[in-house]
Design an enzyme around this catalytic site. Structure first.
Site, PDB file in Angstrom:
ATOM      1  N   HIS A 142      41.143  35.978  36.044  1.00 53.55           N
ATOM      2  CA  HIS A 142      40.785  37.033  36.992  1.00 53.55           C
ATOM      3  C   HIS A 142      41.555  36.856  38.293  1.00 53.55           C
ATOM      4  O   HIS A 142      42.184  35.826  38.529  1.00 53.55           O
ATOM      5  CB  HIS A 142      39.275  37.022  37.275  1.00 53.55           C
ATOM      6  CG  HIS A 142      38.456  37.610  36.165  1.00 53.55           C
ATOM      7  ND1 HIS A 142      38.014  36.858  35.098  1.00 53.55           N
ATOM      8  CD2 HIS A 142      38.018  38.877  35.950  1.00 53.55           C
ATOM      9  CE1 HIS A 142      37.329  37.634  34.283  1.00 53.55           C
ATOM     10  NE2 HIS A 142      37.313  38.858  34.771  1.00 53.55           N
ATOM     11  N   LYS A 146      37.826  36.798  43.006  1.00 51.61           N
ATOM     12  CA  LYS A 146      36.580  36.734  42.235  1.00 51.61           C
ATOM     13  C   LYS A 146      35.797  35.485  42.620  1.00 51.61           C
ATOM     14  O   LYS A 146      36.358  34.388  42.653  1.00 51.61           O
ATOM     15  CB  LYS A 146      36.877  36.738  40.733  1.00 51.61           C
ATOM     16  CG  LYS A 146      35.616  36.793  39.871  1.00 51.61           C
ATOM     17  CD  LYS A 146      35.954  37.034  38.418  1.00 51.61           C
ATOM     18  CE  LYS A 146      34.707  37.040  37.542  1.00 51.61           C
ATOM     19  NZ  LYS A 146      33.736  38.089  37.928  1.00 51.61           N
TER      20      LYS A 146
END
Length: 251
Positions: A142, A146
């Site tokens: 990600h 995040k």
């Protein structure tokens, strides 16, 4: 027409939802909730859901775990379905969600992508068959903003695998040191960098062969589409706990 109250409307996903809704003629955002209310939208924005004066059919949440208490109380008081797309809940919060679903309809999925949930269904069918002869590892990637890791989706996939296998298994988060891999491990690895929207890869590594199942989200729109489909699905539902598999099986 499904009237949606969008929590986290000025966040990354909230903005994508606001754009994606133009492809859903039967859904309308009637109000937004966000602590940053200086960003103007085509709908009224409130800093707290308890200040909201708009009447909605469904509350859609893409905010933060610390907003959960107010959302559950608001939806319980107003008897509204709640679609939770936020990840990073504590075990206590997950228990509270389950308890509240006995009073109101609650939809929760760690990933709103149709594709991820189809993969999850596949894993439920194949993990038991492969476990004895294949080592299982999950790699998720990600963007660098995040907050939670492993991702909620990685945990969703890992728990599906774990629940599908009769033998006792354990999660191993990353690897460091000189320890040999145990046969009953399910490895989970997190990568954070750049602007990666979301990638999840499940590896079944056997002797002389490897099976890899991979999903890549090319844009956040895929999550927005799933979330809006969930809003359509939840309107008028009775108390209970719902997820993406209910939508997939309903088609």
């Amino acid at each position: 027409m499904v009237k949606v109250i969008l929590c986290g409307c000025n966040g990354k996903m909230g903005k994508v939802i606001t754009e994606a809704i133009h492809s859903f003629p039967d859904i309308n955002i009637v109000a937004g909730i966000d602590k940053f209310i200086d960003i103007k939208n085509s709908y009224a924005t409130f800093s707290n859901i308890n200040e909201c004066t708009a009447l909605g059919d469904v509350v859609l949440d893409f905010s933060r775990p610390d907003a959960l208490e107010d959302l559950l109380a608001y939806c319980t008081e107003n008897k509204l379905p709640l679609v939770l797309c936020t990840t990073g809940y504590s075990p206590e919060q997950i228990d509270k969600i389950a308890d509240t679903s006995k009073k109101i309809p609650i939809f929760r999925s760690a990933n709103m992508s149709i594709g991820i949930n189809i993969i999850n269904s596949i894993l439920r069918n194949i993990s038991k068959k492969l476990y004895k002869d294949f080592d299982i590892e999950i790699i998720e990637k990600h963007h660098n903003q995040k907050v939670d890791s492993p991702s909620g989706t990685a945990l969703l996939l890992a728990n599906t695998i774990k629940e599908s296998i009769p033998e006792e298994t354990e999660f191993t988060y990353g690897r460091v040191g000189n320890c040999k891999r145990k046969n009953n491990e399910i490895g989970i690895h997190s990568i954070r960098g750049g602007s990666i929207v979301g990638e999840h890869e499940i590896i079944f590594a056997g002797t002389g062969e490897t099976i890899e199942i991979k999903h890549s989200a090319l844009s956040r729109e895929v999550f927005a589409i799933g979330a809006l489909k969930a809003c359509e699905f939840m309107k008028g539902k009775g108390p209970g706990f719902y997820n993406m598999e209910d939508i997939i099986n309903n088609n």
